[in-house]
Write a protein that holds these residues in place. Sequence first.
Motif, PDB file in Angstrom:
ATOM      1  N   CYS A  57       0.847  -1.187   0.000  1.00 54.45           N
ATOM      2  CA  CYS A  57       0.000   0.000   0.000  1.00 54.45           C
ATOM      3  C   CYS A  57       0.883   1.237   0.000  1.00 54.45           C
ATOM      4  CB  CYS A  57      -0.936   0.017   1.206  1.00 54.45           C
ATOM      5  SG  CYS A  57      -0.076   0.025   2.797  1.00 54.45           S
ATOM      6  N   ASP A  58       0.269   2.379  -0.196  1.00 52.70           N
ATOM      7  CA  ASP A  58       1.011   3.633  -0.179  1.00 52.70           C
ATOM      8  C   ASP A  58       1.170   4.137   1.250  1.00 52.70           C
ATOM      9  OD1 ASP A  58       1.202   3.716  -2.960  1.00 52.70           O
ATOM     10  OD2 ASP A  58      -0.746   4.732  -3.147  1.00 52.70           O
ATOM     11  N   TYR A  59       2.278   4.851   1.481  1.00 49.32           N
ATOM     12  CA  TYR A  59       2.495   5.471   2.787  1.00 49.32           C
ATOM     13  C   TYR A  59       1.406   6.521   3.036  1.00 49.32           C
ATOM     14  CZ  TYR A  59       4.781   7.984   6.599  1.00 49.32           C
ATOM     15  OH  TYR A  59       5.074   8.574   7.806  1.00 49.32           O
ATOM     16  N   GLY A  60       0.739   6.429   4.183  1.00 48.12           N
ATOM     17  CA  GLY A  60      -0.301   7.386   4.526  1.00 48.12           C
ATOM     18  C   GLY A  60      -1.674   7.039   4.003  1.00 48.12           C
ATOM     19  N   SER A  61      -1.827   5.866   3.378  1.00 48.70           N
ATOM     20  CA  SER A  61      -3.143   5.458   2.883  1.00 48.70           C
ATOM     21  C   SER A  61      -3.975   4.864   4.017  1.00 48.70           C
ATOM     22  CB  SER A  61      -2.983   4.422   1.764  1.00 48.70           C
ATOM     23  OG  SER A  61      -2.391   3.227   2.268  1.00 48.70           O
ATOM     24  N   GLY A  62      -5.269   4.677   3.755  1.00 49.04           N
ATOM     25  CA  GLY A  62      -6.144   4.097   4.764  1.00 49.04           C
ATOM     26  C   GLY A  62      -5.703   2.698   5.165  1.00 49.04           C
ATOM     27  N   ARG A  63      -5.305   1.882   4.187  1.00 49.97           N
ATOM     28  CA  ARG A  63      -4.834   0.522   4.481  1.00 49.97           C
ATOM     29  C   ARG A  63      -3.576   0.568   5.352  1.00 49.97           C
ATOM     30  NH1 ARG A  63      -4.661  -4.827   2.752  1.00 49.97           N
ATOM     31  NH2 ARG A  63      -2.561  -5.718   2.617  1.00 49.97           N
ATOM     32  N   GLU A 142       0.803   7.257  13.609  1.00 48.26           N
ATOM     33  CA  GLU A 142       1.095   7.363  12.174  1.00 48.26           C
ATOM     34  C   GLU A 142       0.168   8.395  11.517  1.00 48.26           C
ATOM     35  OE1 GLU A 142       3.617   6.030  10.872  1.00 48.26           O
ATOM     36  OE2 GLU A 142       4.143   4.281  12.098  1.00 48.26           O
ATOM     37  N   VAL A 143      -1.099   8.420  11.949  1.00 44.45           N
ATOM     38  CA  VAL A 143      -2.049   9.388  11.398  1.00 44.45           C
ATOM     39  C   VAL A 143      -1.606  10.818  11.717  1.00 44.45           C
ATOM     40  CG1 VAL A 143      -4.408  10.286  11.563  1.00 44.45           C
ATOM     41  CG2 VAL A 143      -4.032   7.818  11.460  1.00 44.45           C
ATOM     42  N   PHE A 144      -1.324  11.077  12.978  1.00 47.00           N
ATOM     43  CA  PHE A 144      -0.943  12.439  13.381  1.00 47.00           C
ATOM     44  C   PHE A 144       0.419  12.836  12.815  1.00 47.00           C
ATOM     45  CE2 PHE A 144      -4.084  11.765  16.881  1.00 47.00           C
ATOM     46  CZ  PHE A 144      -4.878  12.865  16.592  1.00 47.00           C
ATOM     47  N   LYS A 145       1.321  11.876  12.654  1.00 43.22           N
ATOM     48  CA  LYS A 145       2.632  12.199  12.096  1.00 43.22           C
ATOM     49  C   LYS A 145       2.492  12.678  10.651  1.00 43.22           C
ATOM     50  CE  LYS A 145       5.888   9.008  11.439  1.00 43.22           C
ATOM     51  NZ  LYS A 145       7.030   8.085  11.685  1.00 43.22           N
ATOM     52  N   VAL A 146       1.656  11.998   9.893  1.00 41.29           N
ATOM     53  CA  VAL A 146       1.413  12.419   8.508  1.00 41.29           C
ATOM     54  C   VAL A 146       0.665  13.753   8.483  1.00 41.29           C
ATOM     55  CG1 VAL A 146       0.155  11.855   6.391  1.00 41.29           C
ATOM     56  CG2 VAL A 146       1.464  10.085   7.568  1.00 41.29           C
ATOM     57  N   LEU A 147      -0.343  13.885   9.346  1.00 43.48           N
ATOM     58  CA  LEU A 147      -1.142  15.112   9.385  1.00 43.48           C
ATOM     59  C   LEU A 147      -0.281  16.325   9.725  1.00 43.48           C
ATOM     60  CD1 LEU A 147      -3.936  16.539   9.422  1.00 43.48           C
ATOM     61  CD2 LEU A 147      -4.088  15.942  11.850  1.00 43.48           C
ATOM     62  N   TYR A 148       0.494  16.219  10.786  1.00 42.56           N
ATOM     63  CA  TYR A 148       1.335  17.352  11.197  1.00 42.56           C
ATOM     64  C   TYR A 148       2.461  17.612  10.208  1.00 42.56           C
ATOM     65  CZ  TYR A 148      -1.046  16.830  15.720  1.00 42.56           C
ATOM     66  OH  TYR A 148      -1.996  16.749  16.715  1.00 42.56           O
ATOM     67  N   SER A 149       2.980  16.551   9.593  1.00 44.75           N
ATOM     68  CA  SER A 149       4.027  16.728   8.584  1.00 44.75           C
ATOM     69  C   SER A 149       3.502  17.496   7.386  1.00 44.75           C
ATOM     70  CB  SER A 149       4.570  15.361   8.147  1.00 44.75           C
ATOM     71  OG  SER A 149       5.558  15.511   7.150  1.00 44.75           O
ATOM     72  N   ASN A 150       2.291  17.174   6.963  1.00 42.49           N
ATOM     73  CA  ASN A 150       1.682  17.903   5.839  1.00 42.49           C
ATOM     74  C   ASN A 150       1.431  19.363   6.200  1.00 42.49           C
ATOM     75  OD1 ASN A 150       1.682  15.594   4.268  1.00 42.49           O
ATOM     76  ND2 ASN A 150      -0.424  15.022   4.806  1.00 42.49           N
ATOM     77  N   MET A 151       1.087  19.624   7.452  1.00 40.82           N
ATOM     78  CA  MET A 151       0.868  21.008   7.892  1.00 40.82           C
ATOM     79  C   MET A 151       2.176  21.801   7.906  1.00 40.82           C
ATOM     80  SD  MET A 151      -1.767  20.186  11.031  1.00 40.82           S
ATOM     81  CE  MET A 151      -1.643  21.813  11.739  1.00 40.82           C
ATOM     82  N   ALA A 167       4.673  15.767  19.366  1.00 42.31           N
ATOM     83  CA  ALA A 167       3.281  16.201  19.206  1.00 42.31           C
ATOM     84  C   ALA A 167       2.397  15.060  18.715  1.00 42.31           C
ATOM     85  CB  ALA A 167       3.214  17.384  18.238  1.00 42.31           C
ATOM     86  N   ALA A 168       2.888  14.296  17.742  1.00 40.38           N
ATOM     87  CA  ALA A 168       2.092  13.191  17.188  1.00 40.38           C
ATOM     88  C   ALA A 168       1.855  12.110  18.237  1.00 40.38           C
ATOM     89  CB  ALA A 168       2.801  12.599  15.971  1.00 40.38           C
ATOM     90  N   SER A 169       2.888  11.780  19.016  1.00 40.41           N
ATOM     91  CA  SER A 169       2.732  10.728  20.021  1.00 40.41           C
ATOM     92  C   SER A 169       1.834  11.180  21.172  1.00 40.41           C
ATOM     93  CB  SER A 169       4.104  10.306  20.552  1.00 40.41           C
ATOM     94  OG  SER A 169       4.816  11.409  21.076  1.00 40.41           O
ATOM     95  N   ALA A 170       1.947  12.451  21.583  1.00 37.80           N
ATOM     96  CA  ALA A 170       1.079  12.959  22.653  1.00 37.80           C
ATOM     97  C   ALA A 170      -0.379  12.956  22.208  1.00 37.80           C
ATOM     98  CB  ALA A 170       1.507  14.372  23.049  1.00 37.80           C
ATOM     99  N   SER A 171      -0.634  13.354  20.974  1.00 37.11           N
ATOM    100  CA  SER A 171      -2.004  13.364  20.447  1.00 37.11           C
ATOM    101  C   SER A 171      -2.590  11.959  20.409  1.00 37.11           C
ATOM    102  CB  SER A 171      -2.020  13.976  19.049  1.00 37.11           C
ATOM    103  OG  SER A 171      -1.511  15.296  19.052  1.00 37.11           O
TER     104      SER A 171
END
Length: 391
Positions: A57-63, A142-151, A167-171
Amino acid sequence: MFSSVAHLARANPFNAPHLQLVHDGLADLRSSPPGPTGQPRRPRNLAAAAVEEQYSCDYGSGRFFILCGLGGIISCGTTHTALVPLDLVKCRMQVDPQKYKGIFNGFSVTLKEDGVRGLAKGWAPTFIGYSLQGLCKFGFYEVFKVLYSNMLGEENTYLWRTSLYLAASASAEFFADIALAPMEAAKVRIQTQPGYANTLRDAAPKMYKEEGLKAFYKGVAPLWMRQIPYTMMKFACFERTVEALYKFVVPKPRSECSKPEQLVVTFVAGYIAGVFCAIVSHPADSVVSVLNKEKGSSASQVLKRLGFKGRMMFFFLKERTACFRYVAFFHLCFLFEPGVWKGLFARIIMIGTLTALQWFIYDSVKVYFRLPRPPPPEMPESLKKKLGLTQ
């Protein structure tokens, strides 16, 4: 005193990213040799692939996020359940230090009173609770790491990567503890109150009848106190330790390492992170154990009784490793009496082993499902040009 504060500000792990470039050894990139073909070495960002291979799968995909959550369930649920005997003795040392005087004495007393089966008390809420926690902890990380990285964008993601991990781990842990709290409360009751209940089926209805839903969630705030610093250390220390191991210890780039070799690095980095995790989170762990045993007590009352001092101290620490600074800052700012540290040795053994195994299992799940596993980050080419590090 003000000069000490100034030193502290310069040494803190959240200092300006351009100063961290020097710590990372990037100031010498102007003189770094080119790649084997004469071209500059190609950098990788957080989401780059270590080698060209077929991923499922792709990095950051739902799967990707779902399978990461599955990896969290397997890694946290199995490891915490396997260490239930050590956790049981640790909890009893915290709530009744007069009776359980040490780790070996604790095992001896437990075996004498309850037999071998007594060491398995609380395995069911442990397995359920920490499986749910692992799902949220690793999946949401992993979700927050991608989200914050994109921001942040590619360049700021690299410059502020330690803060990104924190920040990602605390969230992620905020939500993970909400899932864990009910089972943790039941586990502590079973393990530390003789005669209260022997199984989750007995404990849960009894707790609800006595105190309602409050019985299951009154420990969530102390859990946040314990688990959020623990998880921030667990992920940030792990990520930066992996980066340091490949940079200073492993004699070849990660792209040239086999999968088993990469997993060995994962295990070593996980154990190092686990030791720091145990130290940072132990005072709050003591509060959780006592609070879930007692009725009508608050977290602040338990903490004061165990020995919270609450003195502020400023210091200057020459050690450049961020993880040392986090531990030193936390425990020099908040002084605790020995009562808060009961069971620390057992917790260091438990959490060090636990964290190493969790990272090893989690990374193994990624390998099994052929998920993208980003290598240690390198400075983006665009940032090198801005800083004049490349021609």
